[in-house]
Every structure is written in C-alpha cells, then in structure tokens.
Motif scaffolding. Structure first.
Motif, mmCIF file in Angstrom:
data_model
loop_
_atom_site.group_PDB
_atom_site.id
_atom_site.type_symbol
_atom_site.label_atom_id
_atom_site.label_comp_id
_atom_site.label_asym_id
_atom_site.label_seq_id
_atom_site.Cartn_x
_atom_site.Cartn_y
_atom_site.Cartn_z
ATOM 1 N N TYR A 204 35.639 34.591 37.188
ATOM 2 C CA TYR A 204 35.884 34.475 35.751
ATOM 3 C C TYR A 204 34.618 34.799 34.967
ATOM 4 O O TYR A 204 34.652 35.570 33.994
ATOM 5 C CB TYR A 204 36.374 33.071 35.399
ATOM 6 N N THR A 205 33.512 34.241 35.387
ATOM 7 C CA THR A 205 32.245 34.471 34.679
ATOM 8 C C THR A 205 31.865 35.935 34.700
ATOM 9 O O THR A 205 31.401 36.493 33.689
ATOM 10 C CB THR A 205 31.133 33.628 35.312
ATOM 11 N N ALA A 206 32.061 36.599 35.842
ATOM 12 C CA ALA A 206 31.706 38.020 35.955
ATOM 13 C C ALA A 206 32.538 38.866 35.006
ATOM 14 O O ALA A 206 32.034 39.796 34.364
ATOM 15 C CB ALA A 206 31.894 38.489 37.396
ATOM 16 N N LEU A 207 33.827 38.547 34.888
ATOM 17 C CA LEU A 207 34.695 39.306 33.988
ATOM 18 C C LEU A 207 34.388 38.985 32.522
ATOM 19 O O LEU A 207 34.363 39.874 31.669
ATOM 20 C CB LEU A 207 36.157 38.997 34.306
ATOM 21 N N GLU A 208 34.151 37.725 32.248
ATOM 22 C CA GLU A 208 33.873 37.308 30.876
ATOM 23 C C GLU A 208 32.579 37.929 30.350
ATOM 24 O O GLU A 208 32.496 38.352 29.196
ATOM 25 C CB GLU A 208 33.786 35.780 30.802
ATOM 26 N N ARG A 209 31.569 37.998 31.211
ATOM 27 C CA ARG A 209 30.265 38.536 30.797
ATOM 28 C C ARG A 209 30.182 40.052 30.934
ATOM 29 O O ARG A 209 29.129 40.634 30.722
ATOM 30 C CB ARG A 209 29.156 37.876 31.624
ATOM 31 N N ARG A 210 31.287 40.662 31.313
ATOM 32 C CA ARG A 210 31.376 42.115 31.484
ATOM 33 C C ARG A 210 30.435 42.635 32.570
ATOM 34 O O ARG A 210 30.031 43.793 32.540
ATOM 35 C CB ARG A 210 31.088 42.835 30.159
ATOM 36 N N MET A 226 43.107 30.623 37.092
ATOM 37 C CA MET A 226 41.775 31.220 36.944
ATOM 38 C C MET A 226 41.483 31.630 35.496
ATOM 39 O O MET A 226 40.332 31.835 35.128
ATOM 40 C CB MET A 226 41.644 32.432 37.860
ATOM 41 N N GLY A 227 42.520 31.810 34.687
ATOM 42 C CA GLY A 227 42.328 32.093 33.278
ATOM 43 C C GLY A 227 41.982 33.523 32.926
ATOM 44 O O GLY A 227 41.532 33.805 31.806
ATOM 45 N N PHE A 228 42.234 34.461 33.828
ATOM 46 C CA PHE A 228 41.858 35.854 33.570
ATOM 47 C C PHE A 228 42.585 36.433 32.353
ATOM 48 O O PHE A 228 42.060 37.315 31.675
ATOM 49 C CB PHE A 228 42.155 36.718 34.801
#
Length: 363
Positions: A204-210, A226-228
């Motif tokens: 999640y953090t990796a996707l959120e932070r691009r 996971m909230g994606f």
C-alpha cells in the motif's frame, strides 16, 4: 480348585491386566512430542493465507493427539518475508509457507509451480500436481536444496491488478513500475515494463507514494482489506495468474525425523488446509466483490485491450521457448504442463465453460 484359590488367581489376573493398562497409558502419555517451527511470508493474522497455516497446525495437532505441535512465526516475528526459502533450507525453520515463484532469483525453475500466464486453472493444476506428474517434478527442483514442497493453498484466477493510469496501448507498459512476481514479471519486462517484487506489508505504501505505478495482489477477497481502491482507480482482470498455488516448504531433515505416522498426518493436514484456502478465498472474493460494487462504485473494472493482450501472449510464448531451449529441466516441466493443459482444457471447456455459457445465454 478352592474358592480361595480361585479368588487369588482372579485377583492376580486383574492386577496383571491393570498393570498392563497402566503401562500402556504411561507409554502413550510419555510418547515423544515433536515440535516444529513454521515461518510464513505473511504478517500476523493475515487473512486467508495466515488462516491456512493456523488451520494446518491445528489439524496436525488434533490428528496426532498432541504429538505434533507447530509454532507459527509470521513476517513481523522473523523479519524476512521473502527469506523463507533460505531459512527452511538452512534448518532455521522446519516448515515455510510462501509462494514458489518468489524464489526464481535463487532457483529459476521454482517459478513454474505457483502458476503460469495463460496456464491451468485451479482444478486443472491440482490434477496436474497430484495425478499428472507435478509433484515429482517439484521434487526434482527442490530436492537438491534440502527441501520438500507441497501445494499450500490456491487463490484461483487472480485479478490483473490496480493501476494509477489506464492501459490503452502496448506503449503504456513501457517504463511502468509494477509489483508483479513470477513469470508474468519477465513477460512485462520484455515489453518494457519495470517489474519488482515487494513484500505484502509494504504494498500500500509503495503504491500510495508512487514508488510503483501499479501492482497486482490477489483479488477482492484480499484486495479490499489492503485498500488499494483508495489510491488506484483502475482494476484490471487477470491473465497472469490463473491458479496461484502457495506452498508449504519442509526441511528434509525435519521431515525425516518424524515417525511415519506423523509424516502422513502432516501431509494430510497440509493438503486439506490448502483445499480449504481455495474455498475460503472463493467465498471471501464473492463477499468482497459485492461490497466493492455497492460501496465503491467508482472502481473501474477493465480488460486489457486486445492488442495489449496479443503482445503479452507473444512475449510469453517467446520466453517459454527460450526457457525450454536453455534448461532441460525447465523444458521437462513446461512440456508436462503444456501436455496436461491440452488434455484437461478440453474437458474444462465442454464442462465448466459450456455450462457458464449456457447460463449466460438464458439470462
């Protein structure tokens, strides 16, 4: 014989019988307890995947009347979610629960035993494992590394992933930073993408932070939690993992130390918990898909365009040919899978697909 004599004799027989029973009970209660340690790639209380290891350990303990006890260490305990292969191989842990394609960088031929793009669906793949030579081929790959590998739970067809941007052409794959493991990652890399593998707890953090532009995980059963959907609006259907099988890795020495009956109990517990995971994930995906449609109507469910899929399939076929050409064992595995798929798919089409098509036509 006098009454006294008979009484004494009966008393002696009774005492002897009691002594035998007490001896047997004492021997049984004193029977050795085997304690094994299991390392899983997943975090503590991770749903479905983590439920599988807990179910396996509980079944093994109950069926063995307490003689086989398995302690589970999650990723937050051992701190090496993608280090399970090495820890079990070295004997630091007796058992591991993970996915075979995570080890392709260490032993390339391991990746074929999770799932393959455009390959078998779950029922076909299970049939291949247990009746089509898959288990024997898996032993050829894992045996030299002091390991045994057993099917550890199937997700069925996985979704193609969550994307920040819509994929309209093959050019949109170029430079795409995507979390995707296994052979599918190599396929996308051939088309210019930049695949990477990231531990579940960091997705999640990796996707959120691009840090990444897209990721594939599993499907609604696990993705909703996971909230994606909050940070990536495009949810693509799958092609890359039609039957993703997790695995139980077992250290050979740990296995050989078990008595034959406990080996069989462990084997049965692993097999049944793997099947239970397939059922549980099917149920969870059905439930969560209904929730997603109702509560998050802005999720855009997409199919990859035909020209993109054609390019992906061509890249996949070329890589398969290359793998088979360069590695005799890879060729043996791939040939076995292709032959079994051809045979099994005929029945899948005339049974499952024909039934689904007929129902769709009636609606």
């Amino acid at each position: 014989m006098s009454l006294v004599t008979r009484t004494v004799r009966n008393a002696l027989v009774a005492a002897s019988t009691v002594a035998v029973l007490l001896s047997s009970t004492a021997a049984y209660s004193a029977e050795k307890v085997y304690r094994l340690k299991l390392a899983e790639t997943w975090g503590a209380n991770f749903p479905i995947f983590g439920d599988t290891t807990k179910a396996m350990a509980e079944m093994a303990e109950k069926m063995s009347n307490g003689r086989l006890q398995i302690r589970i260490d999650s990723a937050n305990k051992h701190k090496a979610p993608l280090g399970v292969f090495d820890m079990v191989k070295a004997g630091q842990y007796d058992i591991g629960h993970s996915a075979s394609y995570y080890w392709k960088g260490k032993v390339p031929n391991t990746l074929y035993f999770s799932t393959m793009p455009f390959g078998m669906v779950a029922a076909e793949q299970y049939a291949w494992f247990y009746h089509g030579g898959g288990m024997e081929l898996m032993e050829k790959v894992y045996g030299p590394h002091n390991l045994l590998s057993f099917p550890g739970g199937n997700t069925g067809v996985q979704m193609g992933g969550w994307f920040q941007k819509e994929i309209k052409t093959v050019d949109d794959l170029k430079g795409l930073k995507i979390r995707i493991p296994g052979f599918a990652g190599e396929v996308l890399a051939k088309l210019g993408a930049s695949p990477t593998n990231i531990a579940p707890g960091e997705l999640y953090t990796a996707l959120e932070r691009r840090t990444i532009d897209a990721l594939e995980w599993v499907g609604p059963g696990l993705d909703l939690r996971m909230g994606f959907h909050k940070i990536a609006p495009y949810y693509y259907t799958g092609w890359h993992e039609p039957a993703t099988e997790l695995q139980f890795l077992v250290n050979k020495q740990s296995w050989e130390r078990l008595p034959a009956d406990l080996q069989e109990i462990l084997r049965v517990a692993m097999r049944l918990s793997a099947y239970d995971m397939y059922i549980l994930n099917t149920h969870a995906s059905a439930e969560n898909w209904s929730t997603m449609k109702e509560e998050y109507p802005n999720i855009k469910v997409m199919n990859f365009p035909d020209d993109v899929m054609a390019a992906i399939r061509q890249a996949n076929d070329e890589l398969l040919e290359e793998q088979a050409k360069n590695d005799p064992l890879a060729k043996e595995i791939l040939d076995s899978q292709a032959a079994y798929l051809e045979k099994a798919r005929e029945w899948t089409l005339i049974a499952d697909k024909a039934y689904l098509d007929s129902q769709a036509e009636q609606k």
